[in-house]
Design a protein around this motif. Structure first.
Motif, mmCIF file in Angstrom:
data_model
loop_
_atom_site.group_PDB
_atom_site.id
_atom_site.type_symbol
_atom_site.label_atom_id
_atom_site.label_comp_id
_atom_site.label_asym_id
_atom_site.label_seq_id
_atom_site.Cartn_x
_atom_site.Cartn_y
_atom_site.Cartn_z
ATOM 1 N N GLY A 1 0.754 -0.846 -0.584
ATOM 2 C CA GLY A 1 0.098 -0.077 0.632
ATOM 3 C C GLY A 1 1.030 1.350 0.306
ATOM 4 N N SER A 2 0.291 1.907 0.838
ATOM 5 C CA SER A 2 1.022 3.692 1.021
ATOM 6 C C SER A 2 2.147 3.164 2.297
ATOM 7 C CB SER A 2 0.392 4.326 1.433
ATOM 8 O OG SER A 2 0.434 4.619 2.250
ATOM 9 N N GLY A 3 2.624 4.370 2.093
ATOM 10 C CA GLY A 3 4.197 4.136 3.139
ATOM 11 C C GLY A 3 3.934 4.420 4.602
ATOM 12 N N GLU A 4 2.565 4.502 4.457
ATOM 13 C CA GLU A 4 1.978 4.692 5.844
ATOM 14 C C GLU A 4 2.271 3.882 6.940
ATOM 15 O OE1 GLU A 4 -1.569 7.185 5.396
ATOM 16 O OE2 GLU A 4 -0.423 8.703 4.524
ATOM 17 N N ASN A 5 1.959 3.780 8.044
ATOM 18 C CA ASN A 5 2.102 2.639 9.072
ATOM 19 C C ASN A 5 3.386 2.167 9.418
ATOM 20 O OD1 ASN A 5 0.197 4.050 10.418
ATOM 21 N ND2 ASN A 5 -0.961 3.378 9.127
ATOM 22 N N SER A 6 4.655 2.499 7.743
ATOM 23 C CA SER A 6 5.637 0.783 7.274
ATOM 24 C C SER A 6 5.949 0.004 9.213
ATOM 25 C CB SER A 6 6.252 2.162 6.971
ATOM 26 O OG SER A 6 5.810 2.215 5.841
ATOM 27 N N PRO A 7 6.092 1.001 10.529
ATOM 28 C CA PRO A 7 6.204 0.220 10.916
ATOM 29 C C PRO A 7 5.757 -1.127 11.597
ATOM 30 C CG PRO A 7 7.399 2.591 11.392
ATOM 31 C CD PRO A 7 6.345 2.574 10.751
ATOM 32 N N ARG A 8 4.663 -0.416 12.067
ATOM 33 C CA ARG A 8 3.403 -1.623 11.672
ATOM 34 C C ARG A 8 3.281 -2.655 10.916
ATOM 35 N NH1 ARG A 8 0.829 -4.345 16.001
ATOM 36 N NH2 ARG A 8 -1.194 -4.497 15.020
ATOM 37 N N LYS A 9 3.124 -2.224 9.789
ATOM 38 C CA LYS A 9 2.896 -2.943 8.034
ATOM 39 C C LYS A 9 4.212 -3.964 8.996
ATOM 40 C CE LYS A 9 0.856 0.257 5.550
ATOM 41 N NZ LYS A 9 0.869 0.875 4.232
ATOM 42 N N ALA A 10 5.830 -3.635 9.283
ATOM 43 C CA ALA A 10 6.602 -4.533 8.752
ATOM 44 C C ALA A 10 6.443 -5.701 9.863
ATOM 45 C CB ALA A 10 8.203 -4.334 9.056
ATOM 46 N N ALA A 11 6.259 -5.213 11.148
ATOM 47 C CA ALA A 11 6.000 -6.236 12.468
ATOM 48 C C ALA A 11 4.786 -7.236 12.178
ATOM 49 C CB ALA A 11 4.937 -5.381 13.643
ATOM 50 N N VAL A 12 3.579 -6.564 11.535
ATOM 51 C CA VAL A 12 2.703 -7.167 10.815
ATOM 52 C C VAL A 12 3.379 -8.718 10.167
ATOM 53 C CG1 VAL A 12 0.636 -7.860 9.872
ATOM 54 C CG2 VAL A 12 0.673 -6.302 11.878
ATOM 55 N N LEU A 13 4.087 -8.121 8.763
ATOM 56 C CA LEU A 13 4.612 -9.211 7.862
ATOM 57 C C LEU A 13 5.276 -10.126 8.464
ATOM 58 C CD1 LEU A 13 4.500 -10.072 5.172
ATOM 59 C CD2 LEU A 13 6.609 -8.424 4.844
ATOM 60 N N THR A 14 5.657 -9.956 9.483
ATOM 61 C CA THR A 14 6.890 -10.590 9.927
ATOM 62 C C THR A 14 6.529 -11.734 11.273
ATOM 63 O OG1 THR A 14 8.508 -8.387 10.448
ATOM 64 C CG2 THR A 14 8.878 -10.675 11.782
ATOM 65 N N ALA A 15 5.202 -11.116 11.761
ATOM 66 C CA ALA A 15 4.489 -11.892 12.110
ATOM 67 C C ALA A 15 3.464 -13.349 11.137
ATOM 68 C CB ALA A 15 3.264 -11.449 12.867
ATOM 69 N N LEU A 16 3.605 -12.424 9.998
ATOM 70 C CA LEU A 16 2.464 -13.692 9.119
ATOM 71 C C LEU A 16 3.459 -14.624 8.648
ATOM 72 C CD1 LEU A 16 -0.002 -10.950 6.959
ATOM 73 C CD2 LEU A 16 -0.163 -12.899 9.065
ATOM 74 N N LEU A 17 4.564 -13.945 8.335
ATOM 75 C CA LEU A 17 5.592 -15.091 7.659
ATOM 76 C C LEU A 17 6.219 -16.133 8.091
ATOM 77 C CD1 LEU A 17 8.382 -11.512 6.026
ATOM 78 C CD2 LEU A 17 7.041 -13.475 4.902
ATOM 79 N N LYS A 18 6.178 -15.666 10.047
ATOM 80 C CA LYS A 18 6.829 -17.054 10.842
ATOM 81 C C LYS A 18 5.252 -18.208 10.407
ATOM 82 C CE LYS A 18 9.687 -14.311 13.589
ATOM 83 N NZ LYS A 18 10.041 -13.735 14.918
ATOM 84 N N ALA A 19 4.108 -17.482 10.657
ATOM 85 C CA ALA A 19 2.496 -18.103 10.399
ATOM 86 C C ALA A 19 2.424 -19.168 9.670
ATOM 87 C CB ALA A 19 1.626 -16.851 11.302
ATOM 88 N N ALA A 20 2.713 -18.403 8.465
ATOM 89 C CA ALA A 20 2.945 -19.196 7.136
ATOM 90 C C ALA A 20 3.352 -18.909 6.722
ATOM 91 C CB ALA A 20 1.254 -18.110 7.128
#
Length: 271
Positions: free
Chosen positions: A233-252
């Motif tokens: 998406g956009s560059g807004e909330n990038s730190p939050r998106k990075a944390a969510v993506l890190t968790a998703l990569l481990k879970a899936a």
């Protein structure tokens, strides 16, 4: 009786005590004692002459003598550049008085001739040397261009062209040629948006990014190793998106498509 008459005429206008009247103060008369004028003594004259001679000698030593002239230039802090490249680009005038060297002009000349240099401190190292303390720009992304790669730093500045991409640096693809956001924001602003996303990624995630594609200001996509794709998406909330993506990569771990454009409602597919 002449005695009394003479006495009266002799004392006319005089006080009974026989004292002369006090002289009235004159207008503008000095009411304090005059201080004596003292000429400077021999000791003060010697001190004055000595200070004058020392000052003249100091000026001559700095600008007129051969003692404090530039005889060498040293560069430090280089990573990709060599010290020789920096010294040559600085073009410091040798054999000139060290005190008269224009350090600001040298720094500006280095940044102009070597865009890889982010900042430089030009220091007089007495008695004969100019020291150049360099800080180089570091690539956050690289842009493929004409068979080579243009390095882009964390400020979105294109600063160098290299034959091969540096290891661990993602490639940036601006695919916004026909997008309305290109006219609104311009390529420089889109580059900054991309590097802001890259710089907000933790190191473990940053090392997995192969390509960062920008279609518009609010349409950024990451291509990861293992043929995985992330809609950012956009560059807004990038730190939050990075944390969510890190968790998703481990879970899936078997998933190939991730969407964190809305970090409060992420999506995973291809598992």
């Amino acid at each position: 009786m002449a005695g009394p008459t003479a006495a009266r005429s002799g004392t006319k206008g005089a006080p009974a005590s026989g004292r002369a009247p006090a002289e009235p103060a004159r207008a503008g008369r000095r009411l304090w004692p005059r201080l004596p004028f003292r000429r400077p003594g021999r000791r003060g004259l010697i001190i004055t002459l000595t200070l004058a001679l020392l000052g003249g000698f100091g000026v001559w030593a700095l600008y007129g003598s051969d003692w404090l002239r530039v005889s060498g230039v040293k560069a430090s802090g280089t990573r990709v550049l060599t010290s020789g490249e920096v010294v040559r680009a600085a073009a410091v005038p040798l054999h000139t008085p060290l005190a008269s060297v224009d350090t600001d002009a040298i720094a500006a000349r280095l940044r102009h001739r070597l865009p890889r240099i982010k900042s430089v401190d030009v220091v007089r190292s007495w008695p004969h040397t100019i020291a150049l303390k360099v800080t180089e720009r570091e690539p956050e992304l690289v842009m493929p261009e004409g068979g080579k790669y243009v390095e882009v730093d964390a400020e979105g500045v294109r600063f160098a062209t290299v034959p091969a991409p540096p290891k661990g640096v993602p490639a940036l693809q601006l695919a916004a040629d026909d997008a309305p956001s290109l006219d609104r924001f311009g390529p420089a602003r889109l580059r900054r948006a991309a590097v802001e996303v890259a710089s907000d990624l933790p190191k473990t995630l940053h090392n997995q990014v192969k390509t960062l594609r920008v279609t518009s200001y609010d349409a950024i996509t990451l291509d990861l190793t293992g043929k995985r794709t992330v809609v950012w998406g956009s560059g807004e909330n990038s730190p939050r998106k990075a944390a969510v993506l890190t968790a998703l990569l481990k879970a899936a771990r078997d998933a190939h498509h991730f969407d964190v454009s809305v970090p409060s409602a992420p999506a995973v597919s291809g598992s």
